[in-house]
Motif scaffolding. Structure first.
Motif, short mmCIF file in Angstrom:
data_model
loop_
_atom_site.label_atom_id
_atom_site.label_comp_id
_atom_site.label_asym_id
_atom_site.label_seq_id
_atom_site.Cartn_x
_atom_site.Cartn_y
_atom_site.Cartn_z
N LYS A 98 77.72 69.44 -50.93
CA LYS A 98 79.13 69.83 -50.99
C LYS A 98 79.75 69.83 -49.59
CE LYS A 98 78.71 72.63 -55.15
NZ LYS A 98 78.48 73.98 -55.66
N ILE A 99 78.98 70.38 -48.63
CA ILE A 99 79.48 70.45 -47.26
C ILE A 99 79.70 69.04 -46.70
CG2 ILE A 99 78.86 71.12 -44.90
CD1 ILE A 99 77.40 73.55 -46.21
N VAL A 100 78.70 68.18 -46.94
CA VAL A 100 78.80 66.81 -46.41
C VAL A 100 80.00 66.09 -47.02
CG1 VAL A 100 77.66 64.55 -46.44
CG2 VAL A 100 76.35 66.59 -45.87
N ALA A 101 80.21 66.27 -48.33
CA ALA A 101 81.33 65.61 -49.01
C ALA A 101 82.67 66.12 -48.47
CB ALA A 101 81.23 65.87 -50.52
N ALA A 102 82.78 67.46 -48.27
CA ALA A 102 84.02 68.04 -47.77
C ALA A 102 84.30 67.55 -46.35
CB ALA A 102 83.93 69.56 -47.79
N ALA A 103 83.24 67.50 -45.52
CA ALA A 103 83.41 67.04 -44.14
C ALA A 103 83.85 65.58 -44.11
CB ALA A 103 82.09 67.21 -43.38
#
Lengths: 203, 183
Positions: A98-103
């Protein structure tokens, strides 16, 4: 069935696994032969005493843990995709994606914004010094008189509300734009003692 | 127990780890005894036990139910145990016809130390060849039929009957020597 064959079946009569015709024949022979009954008593006693010997404790839960580790290794070797996923704990796995996608989305938005901002209000000068300009602003190719100071040029452009957006080229040509009224800007530049030549860009 | 074991195998085939743990607890003690009595080495027995259950985890989907689960399981353990023994000393396993030799001096010394019948039985079992001991244990610990034992040790039923006959005779001879003429 001879005596040896009967004796070979006795252990299986003793453990209760003998069935059918063989069982019947052994039962009949036991009824008729005391030596065979004695042999059966010995086997029954041996079986009982063997079963009463204490079980040596096995590895128990430690063995189970070892087995479970080996099973996990086995499954990972069989499925490399799972291996990659399980290198990260499941809860970490979900959160990280999720973090990678948001970044990645944020980075894309910033990059798009910057690109639009840089190209919207500015004209671009191509490598061959050909001007690409926006429709609403006029631009002028200007050369300044020799010995003109940078401070003098800046002061003049500030008064006109104009600015240098490109140059100088190898021939000392600047690209100037700005001013509320392009015609007035052109006139002002033409009449300035600091400007040596002026030409509308793109003409 | 057999029905329970068969159900566990079905679940293990579907990669149910909890079923595998239940299966381990169901057979661990009996299987460990079966392996350990032949290898006489706790560490090696631990290894074979682990390898046997791991084989179940790998191959549960191939179990067709043609034999009892215990027959299949002990067959895996027997094969692995004999393989280890063969690697350690080929003569111990392959020399089927050689008679078991009872060391009389060792027997006499151990007799003094023996506390009860169980010690005598263990002593005499230890003197049997692995192949003879396996059929006797499968018959008397696991109460298997000769047909099931033949599947476990992968040999003809006639051979199983012959082996158990000889094992029984050797046990009788050994026990009579240690405990007098009570048997």
């Amino acid at each position: 069935m001879n005596r040896k064959e009967l004796e070979e079946l006795l252990p299986f009569f003793a453990n209760g696994s003998l069935e059918g015709r063989e069982r019947e024949e052994v039962e009949k022979a036991l009824h008729d032969c005391s030596d065979l009954r004695e042999e059966l008593d010995y086997l029954t006693s041996l079986r009982r005493e063997m079963q009463e010997t204490a079980l040596e404790p096995g590895p128990g839960d430690l063995g189970l843990k070892r087995l479970q580790r080996a099973m996990a290794d086995e499954d990972l070797r069989a499925d490399p995709i799972t291996r990659a996923q399980t290198l990260i704990a499941p809860e970490q796995n979900n959160r990280l994606w999720k973090i990678v996608a948001a970044a990645a989305c944020l980075l894309l938005a910033i990059q798009t914004g910057l690109t639009l901002h840089m190209t919207r209000d500015r004209d671009l000068v191509a490598a061959g010094a050909q001007v690409v300009q926006s429709a609403k602003d006029a631009a002028f190719l200007v050369t300044f008189a020799p010995q003109t100071s940078e401070a003098a040029i800046r002061e003049m452009l500030v008064v006109m509300n104009a600015e240098i957006i490109g140059g100088p080229s190898a021939l000392g040509i600047y690209l100037v734009t700005g001013g509320d009224d392009p015609a007035a800007t052109r006139d002002a530049l033409e009449n300035s003692s600091l400007v040596e030549t002026i030409q509308e860009a793109g003409k | 127990m057999t029905t329970g074991a068969a159900e566990l195998i079905e679940r293990i085939a579907a990669r149910d780890e909890a079923a595998m743990a239940d299966f381990y607890r169901l057979f661990e003690a009996r299987l460990y005894r079966f392996i350990k009595t032949k290898l006489n080495d706790s560490f090696e027995a631990d290894d074979i036990l682990n390898e046997t259950f791991l084989e179940v985890w790998r191959k549960a989907g191939m179990f067709e139910g043609r034999s009892k689960v215990s027959t299949w399981l002990f067959g895996i353990a027997y094969y692995k145990t004999m393989d280890r023994l063969r690697a350690r000393n080929p003569l111990l396993v392959s020399d089927e016809l050689a008679p078991e030799v009872v060391d009389e001096s060792a027997q006499a010394d151990a007799c003094v130390l023996a506390a009860d019948d169980a010690d005598h039985i263990r002593f005499c079992l230890d003197r049997l060849k692995a192949a003879h001991r396996a059929v006797l244990e499968l018959a008397f610990f696991e109460d298997m039929s000769y047909g099931e034992i033949a599947k476990v040790v992968n040999c003809p039923e006639g051979t199983v009957k012959t082996r158990i006959f000889h094992a029984k005779q050797l046990m009788k001879h050994c026990l009579e020597g240690r405990m007098g003429v009570r048997r």
